[in-house]
Write a protein that holds these residues in place. Structure first.
Motif, PDB file in Angstrom:
ATOM      1  N   LEU A 162       0.928  -1.077   0.008  1.00 49.85           N
ATOM      2  CA  LEU A 162      -0.183  -0.046  -0.038  1.00 49.85           C
ATOM      3  C   LEU A 162       0.802   1.195   0.055  1.00 49.85           C
ATOM      4  O   LEU A 162       0.620   2.080  -0.779  1.00 49.85           O
ATOM      5  CB  LEU A 162      -0.975   0.009   1.240  1.00 49.85           C
ATOM      6  N   PHE A 163       2.009   1.174   0.789  1.00 48.55           N
ATOM      7  CA  PHE A 163       2.790   2.417   0.735  1.00 48.55           C
ATOM      8  C   PHE A 163       3.439   2.668  -0.490  1.00 48.55           C
ATOM      9  O   PHE A 163       3.794   3.796  -1.031  1.00 48.55           O
ATOM     10  CB  PHE A 163       4.009   2.203   1.861  1.00 48.55           C
ATOM     11  N   GLU A 164       3.735   1.754  -1.109  1.00 46.02           N
ATOM     12  CA  GLU A 164       4.593   1.378  -2.660  1.00 46.02           C
ATOM     13  C   GLU A 164       3.479   2.308  -3.356  1.00 46.02           C
ATOM     14  O   GLU A 164       3.999   3.076  -4.507  1.00 46.02           O
ATOM     15  CB  GLU A 164       5.019   0.330  -3.097  1.00 46.02           C
ATOM     16  N   GLN A 165       2.110   1.743  -3.368  1.00 44.75           N
ATOM     17  CA  GLN A 165       1.355   2.492  -4.180  1.00 44.75           C
ATOM     18  C   GLN A 165       1.127   3.811  -4.191  1.00 44.75           C
ATOM     19  O   GLN A 165       1.112   4.647  -5.087  1.00 44.75           O
ATOM     20  CB  GLN A 165      -0.016   1.668  -3.870  1.00 44.75           C
ATOM     21  N   ILE A 166       0.789   4.220  -2.864  1.00 47.98           N
ATOM     22  CA  ILE A 166       0.469   5.678  -2.598  1.00 47.98           C
ATOM     23  C   ILE A 166       1.708   6.534  -2.798  1.00 47.98           C
ATOM     24  O   ILE A 166       1.464   7.768  -3.316  1.00 47.98           O
ATOM     25  CB  ILE A 166      -0.145   5.805  -1.014  1.00 47.98           C
ATOM     26  N   LEU A 167       3.004   5.962  -2.587  1.00 46.79           N
ATOM     27  CA  LEU A 167       4.147   6.918  -3.133  1.00 46.79           C
ATOM     28  C   LEU A 167       4.029   7.126  -4.732  1.00 46.79           C
ATOM     29  O   LEU A 167       4.506   8.232  -5.236  1.00 46.79           O
ATOM     30  CB  LEU A 167       5.227   5.860  -2.771  1.00 46.79           C
ATOM     31  N   LEU A 168       3.589   6.087  -5.543  1.00 42.80           N
ATOM     32  CA  LEU A 168       3.602   6.394  -6.903  1.00 42.80           C
ATOM     33  C   LEU A 168       2.488   7.106  -7.364  1.00 42.80           C
ATOM     34  O   LEU A 168       2.753   8.266  -8.231  1.00 42.80           O
ATOM     35  CB  LEU A 168       3.527   5.103  -7.583  1.00 42.80           C
ATOM     36  N   THR A 169       1.411   7.319  -6.756  1.00 35.14           N
ATOM     37  CA  THR A 169       0.183   7.830  -7.477  1.00 35.14           C
ATOM     38  C   THR A 169      -0.367   9.053  -6.432  1.00 35.14           C
ATOM     39  O   THR A 169      -0.991   9.779  -6.667  1.00 35.14           O
ATOM     40  CB  THR A 169      -0.945   6.819  -7.339  1.00 35.14           C
ATOM     41  N   GLY A 170      -0.051   8.741  -5.086  1.00 31.99           N
ATOM     42  CA  GLY A 170      -1.160   9.466  -4.030  1.00 31.99           C
ATOM     43  C   GLY A 170      -0.544  10.781  -3.759  1.00 31.99           C
ATOM     44  O   GLY A 170      -1.380  11.699  -3.331  1.00 31.99           O
ATOM     45  N   ILE A 171       0.859  11.292  -3.514  1.00 27.89           N
ATOM     46  CA  ILE A 171       1.010  12.235  -2.886  1.00 27.89           C
ATOM     47  C   ILE A 171       1.706  13.559  -3.422  1.00 27.89           C
ATOM     48  O   ILE A 171       2.575  13.413  -4.028  1.00 27.89           O
ATOM     49  CB  ILE A 171       2.158  11.881  -1.634  1.00 27.89           C
ATOM     50  N   GLU A 172       0.922  14.488  -3.441  1.00 31.56           N
ATOM     51  CA  GLU A 172       1.229  15.793  -4.149  1.00 31.56           C
ATOM     52  C   GLU A 172       0.849  16.953  -3.512  1.00 31.56           C
ATOM     53  O   GLU A 172      -0.301  16.997  -2.911  1.00 31.56           O
ATOM     54  CB  GLU A 172       0.715  15.788  -5.757  1.00 31.56           C
ATOM     55  N   ALA A 173       1.673  18.173  -3.714  1.00 31.42           N
ATOM     56  CA  ALA A 173       1.260  19.297  -3.178  1.00 31.42           C
ATOM     57  C   ALA A 173      -0.397  19.789  -3.503  1.00 31.42           C
ATOM     58  O   ALA A 173      -0.788  19.376  -4.875  1.00 31.42           O
ATOM     59  CB  ALA A 173       2.031  20.307  -3.811  1.00 31.42           C
ATOM     60  N   GLY A 174      -0.943  20.084  -2.505  1.00 29.41           N
ATOM     61  CA  GLY A 174      -2.441  20.525  -2.705  1.00 29.41           C
ATOM     62  C   GLY A 174      -3.427  19.570  -2.517  1.00 29.41           C
ATOM     63  O   GLY A 174      -4.708  20.055  -2.194  1.00 29.41           O
ATOM     64  N   LYS A 175      -3.043  18.230  -2.327  1.00 32.10           N
ATOM     65  CA  LYS A 175      -4.022  17.344  -2.022  1.00 32.10           C
ATOM     66  C   LYS A 175      -4.264  16.979  -0.514  1.00 32.10           C
ATOM     67  O   LYS A 175      -3.328  17.789   0.157  1.00 32.10           O
ATOM     68  CB  LYS A 175      -3.328  15.932  -2.512  1.00 32.10           C
ATOM     69  N   GLN A 176      -5.468  16.936  -0.222  1.00 32.12           N
ATOM     70  CA  GLN A 176      -5.797  16.751   1.358  1.00 32.12           C
ATOM     71  C   GLN A 176      -5.408  15.546   1.820  1.00 32.12           C
ATOM     72  O   GLN A 176      -5.224  14.512   1.166  1.00 32.12           O
ATOM     73  CB  GLN A 176      -7.258  16.831   1.474  1.00 32.12           C
ATOM     74  N   GLU A 177      -4.737  15.665   3.078  1.00 24.42           N
ATOM     75  CA  GLU A 177      -4.559  14.504   4.054  1.00 24.42           C
ATOM     76  C   GLU A 177      -5.502  13.409   3.815  1.00 24.42           C
ATOM     77  O   GLU A 177      -5.283  12.356   3.827  1.00 24.42           O
ATOM     78  CB  GLU A 177      -4.387  14.863   5.581  1.00 24.42           C
ATOM     79  N   VAL A 178      -6.862  13.730   3.983  1.00 21.80           N
ATOM     80  CA  VAL A 178      -7.910  12.920   4.029  1.00 21.80           C
ATOM     81  C   VAL A 178      -7.957  12.007   2.778  1.00 21.80           C
ATOM     82  O   VAL A 178      -8.491  10.778   2.830  1.00 21.80           O
ATOM     83  CB  VAL A 178      -9.433  13.498   4.423  1.00 21.80           C
ATOM     84  N   GLU A 179      -7.724  12.824   1.773  1.00 17.05           N
ATOM     85  CA  GLU A 179      -7.432  12.218   0.415  1.00 17.05           C
ATOM     86  C   GLU A 179      -6.626  11.079   0.452  1.00 17.05           C
ATOM     87  O   GLU A 179      -6.857   9.851  -0.155  1.00 17.05           O
ATOM     88  CB  GLU A 179      -7.581  13.176  -0.587  1.00 17.05           C
ATOM     89  N   ILE A 180      -5.685  11.271   0.881  1.00 19.39           N
ATOM     90  CA  ILE A 180      -4.504  10.329   0.774  1.00 19.39           C
ATOM     91  C   ILE A 180      -4.676   9.275   1.692  1.00 19.39           C
ATOM     92  O   ILE A 180      -4.955   7.959   1.449  1.00 19.39           O
ATOM     93  CB  ILE A 180      -3.228  10.901   1.219  1.00 19.39           C
TER      94      ILE A 180
END
Ligand code: ZN
Ligand code: ZN
Length: 370
Positions: A162-180
């Motif tokens: 799950l961490f590898e997945q979120i690292l590839l697609t999930g974390i970018e400036a402007g996105k909310q913590e709850v979305e991640i």
């Protein structure tokens, strides 16, 4: 059966003259019988009684919602579907069997539960009927058997993917913590997890200085740390891991803090072989942070046992003399938190093996500026 035998042996060494134990903590019941329902009490006879030479096998009491499930899941114990309060039926059974003293886990039994247990015992027997004992089942659960280790590996490795997945697609400036958090949790459920093992922590920017910064609607900053601490519940077993990543260019202070926490974490993992006291593992992490002049900002203990529950024994903390034993699964999670500025934590699950240790969450913790 092995677990029940270990319990009987452990109880004989901690109780004076109890001849049964009433187990009410649900994870303990699950551990001993496999039953996963939300309403259960288990009576474990410890020895034979004058009226009955052969020791009775344990009996699980549950309610009508679990008729099918209790019969399907329960191993090594009889099943009684209670018509009224399950503790009343459990106590009636204990009395009927001629058992005279019943141990209970003092740490997991509330005053209210003890009161309701007592009211089902005749007044003349009530005074010394229930005997408090230390959390014996929890102590057994600290050392995982082969079957549990397989399940813990599965939970830990789902956490890693799950961490590898979120690292590839999930974390970018402007996105909310709850979305991640939501993306991570959705992926966990799609991969078969029953639930998260605790509320997902996504703490970005200055919020990363809050060790338990549950995800909020705050948006990822252009630059700064993001701490992700999360776990899944898979086949009843919890995973728990933390990774900290950095968005944008890092300052020297941020880089130093990250490197110190990583060095502290690796030093504590390296200190894990069996026989070592928990306080020494804690000190291995703490001394690295002391050298980096960051020890004042390491405001919690180094780790904890994990298994059917997210926080179990042993505690990896100062003044914890308990020694590690093969089969324990613990977390190693030092962190530093500079209020108003930033925080860093890195956490792995570590299995104590006969000769050393094995990290169950070997996913990257390389410095990453996304
Ligand atoms: Zn954690
Ligand atoms: Zn943890």
């Amino acid at each position: 059966m092995v677990r029940l035998k270990r319990l009987t042996a452990a109880l004989q060494s901690v109780t004076g003259h109890a001849d049964a134990m009433l187990v009410t903590h649900l994870q303990d019941v699950r551990y001993l019988t496999g039953f996963t329902g939300s309403s259960a009490a288990l009576v474990v006879p410890i020895r034979s009684t004058p009226t009955r030479k052969a020791k009775r096998k344990p009996v699980l009491f549950t309610d009508g919602r679990y008729i099918v499930q209790a019969h399907q899941q329960t191993k090594n114990a009889g099943v009684v579907i209670a018509q009224g309060p399950i503790l009343r039926e459990a106590c009636a059974w204990i009395l009927k069997e001629g058992l005279e003293h019943c141990a209970f886990d003092a740490e997991h039994t509330t005053v209210a539960t003890l009161d309701s247990m007592r009211q089902w015992i005749p007044a003349k027997q009530r005074r010394s009927f229930f005997q408090p004992v230390p959390p014996v089942v929890a102590s057994l659960r600290e050392i995982k058997d082969a079957e549990e280790i397989v399940l813990m590996r599965k939970a830990a490795s789902l956490g890693c993917s799950l961490f590898e997945q979120i690292l590839l697609t999930g974390i970018e400036a402007g996105k909310q913590e709850v979305e991640i958090a939501a993306e991570l949790e959705f992926a966990a459920r799609m991969a078969g997890a029953e639930a998260m093992s605790f509320e997902t922590i996504v703490a970005s920017g200055a919020r990363s200085a809050q060790p338990h910064g549950q995800a909020t609607t705050q948006r990822m900053p252009q630059r700064g740390f993001v701490v992700l601490d999360f776990g899944v519940l898979l086949n009843g077993y919890c995973s728990d891991m933390t990774r900290t990543i950095h968005l944008g260019h890092a300052t020297a202070a941020e880089r130093n803090a990250y490197e110190a926490v990583l060095a502290a974490q690796m030093a504590a993992v390296a200190a894990v072989p069996p026989g070592v006291a928990c306080e020494d593992i804690d000190e291995a992490a703490r001394s690295v942070l002391r050298h980096a002049k960051l020890t004042d900002f390491f405001t919690h203990s180094t780790g904890h046992g994990v298994g059917l529950e997210i926080h179990e024994g042993p505690r990896i903390a100062v003044r914890q003399r308990q020694r590690l034993e093969p089969g324990m699964v613990i977390t190693i999670e030092p962190g530093v938190y500079l209020p108003g500025r930033f925080g860093v934590r890195i956490e792995d699950m570590v299995l104590v093996t006969a000769r050393g240790s094995e990290v169950l969450t070997p996913v990257t913790k390389a410095w990453s500026e996304l």
